[in-house]
Write a protein that holds these residues in place. Structure first.
Motif, short mmCIF file in Angstrom:
data_model
loop_
_atom_site.label_atom_id
_atom_site.label_comp_id
_atom_site.label_asym_id
_atom_site.label_seq_id
_atom_site.Cartn_x
_atom_site.Cartn_y
_atom_site.Cartn_z
N MET A 1 -13.44 7.64 2.82
CA MET A 1 -14.01 7.71 1.48
C MET A 1 -13.04 8.54 0.61
O MET A 1 -12.57 9.58 1.04
CB MET A 1 -15.38 8.39 1.55
CG MET A 1 -16.07 8.56 0.23
SD MET A 1 -16.71 7.06 -0.53
CE MET A 1 -17.77 6.44 0.74
N ILE A 2 -12.79 8.01 -0.59
CA ILE A 2 -11.90 8.71 -1.52
C ILE A 2 -12.60 8.88 -2.87
O ILE A 2 -13.59 8.20 -3.16
CB ILE A 2 -10.56 7.99 -1.72
CG1 ILE A 2 -10.76 6.63 -2.41
CG2 ILE A 2 -9.82 7.84 -0.41
CD1 ILE A 2 -9.45 5.94 -2.81
N VAL A 3 -12.06 9.78 -3.66
CA VAL A 3 -12.42 9.93 -5.07
C VAL A 3 -11.11 9.83 -5.83
O VAL A 3 -10.10 10.41 -5.43
CB VAL A 3 -13.11 11.29 -5.33
CG1 VAL A 3 -13.31 11.52 -6.82
CG2 VAL A 3 -14.45 11.35 -4.60
N VAL A 4 -11.12 9.07 -6.91
CA VAL A 4 -9.90 8.79 -7.65
C VAL A 4 -9.97 9.43 -9.04
O VAL A 4 -10.94 9.22 -9.79
CB VAL A 4 -9.66 7.27 -7.77
CG1 VAL A 4 -8.41 6.97 -8.56
CG2 VAL A 4 -9.59 6.66 -6.38
N ASP A 5 -8.95 10.19 -9.37
CA ASP A 5 -8.85 10.86 -10.67
C ASP A 5 -8.61 9.82 -11.77
O ASP A 5 -8.02 8.76 -11.53
CB ASP A 5 -7.66 11.83 -10.61
CG ASP A 5 -7.58 12.79 -11.77
OD1 ASP A 5 -8.34 12.65 -12.75
OD2 ASP A 5 -6.74 13.71 -11.70
N ALA B 1 -16.19 12.78 0.88
CA ALA B 1 -14.85 12.19 0.79
C ALA B 1 -13.82 13.13 1.39
O ALA B 1 -13.92 14.35 1.26
CB ALA B 1 -14.50 11.90 -0.66
N THR B 2 -12.83 12.55 2.02
CA THR B 2 -11.77 13.35 2.63
C THR B 2 -10.51 13.39 1.78
O THR B 2 -9.65 14.22 2.01
CB THR B 2 -11.41 12.81 4.03
OG1 THR B 2 -11.13 11.42 3.92
CG2 THR B 2 -12.56 13.03 5.00
N PHE B 3 -10.41 12.49 0.80
CA PHE B 3 -9.23 12.45 -0.06
C PHE B 3 -9.61 12.39 -1.52
O PHE B 3 -10.56 11.70 -1.89
CB PHE B 3 -8.37 11.21 0.23
CG PHE B 3 -7.71 11.22 1.58
CD1 PHE B 3 -6.56 11.96 1.81
CD2 PHE B 3 -8.24 10.47 2.61
CE1 PHE B 3 -5.97 11.97 3.05
CE2 PHE B 3 -7.66 10.47 3.86
CZ PHE B 3 -6.51 11.22 4.08
N ILE B 4 -8.83 13.08 -2.32
CA ILE B 4 -8.85 12.90 -3.77
C ILE B 4 -7.49 12.33 -4.11
O ILE B 4 -6.46 12.89 -3.72
CB ILE B 4 -9.09 14.22 -4.53
CG1 ILE B 4 -10.50 14.74 -4.21
CG2 ILE B 4 -8.92 14.02 -6.04
CD1 ILE B 4 -10.81 16.08 -4.83
#
Length: 145
Positions: free
Chosen positions: A1-5, A106-109
């Motif tokens: 799971m990611i979150v994107v700026d 989430a593990t990544f931004i």
């Protein structure tokens, strides 16, 4: 799971040849799970709808830009953070991404913003990667061994 700026979303829409565009396409077809909170959704819309933000000759018209957030939100895991970390990062507007990532697990931004290099981000169990690095790592992991 990611979150994107939002800066990655903007880059993806400014050029269909950008690696961030490839990332966005994979998100939209469901190959990369990602999360969006209400605050992140509003930030995307605010950034993407600024007049002239997509350049002098954008490949998307003003009418077409409205379909992008709709597509993003339809594929995203929608989360509602029940806590706030404010101010946490040097740019307080970036805290919404930390909150979204924590709420989603989430593990990544994915971001090109230097403000996310704060040491406490790692303490939350998250990594911050540029779009190109994330896509390269994803490609490496997908290759058969």
């Amino acid at each position: 799971m990611i979150v994107v700026d939002a800066n990655v979303m903007l880059s993806a829409l400014r050029s269909s040849r950008a690696v961030s565009h490839q990332l966005l396409r994979e998100m939209l077809v469901g190959d990369i799970p990602f999360a969006v909170s209400p605050a992140v959704a509003l930030e995307y819309e605010d950034v993407l709808k600024q007049p002239g933000i997509l350049g002098d000759e954008p490949w998307l018209s003003g009418d077409e830009i409205d379909t992008v957030p709709d597509a993003i939100f339809s594929q995203a895991r929608l989360v509602s953070p029940w806590f706030r970390f404010r101010p946490f990062l040097a740019d307080p507007k970036d805290d919404i991404y930390i909150e979204c990532a924590l709420a989603a697990g989430a593990t990544f931004i994915v971001s090109s913003d230097r403000h996310f290099q704060h040491p406490a981000v790692r303490a939350f169990g998250m990594s911050v990667m540029r779009a190109g690095d994330f896509v390269a790592e994803l490609t490496r992991r997908r290759q058969p061994t």
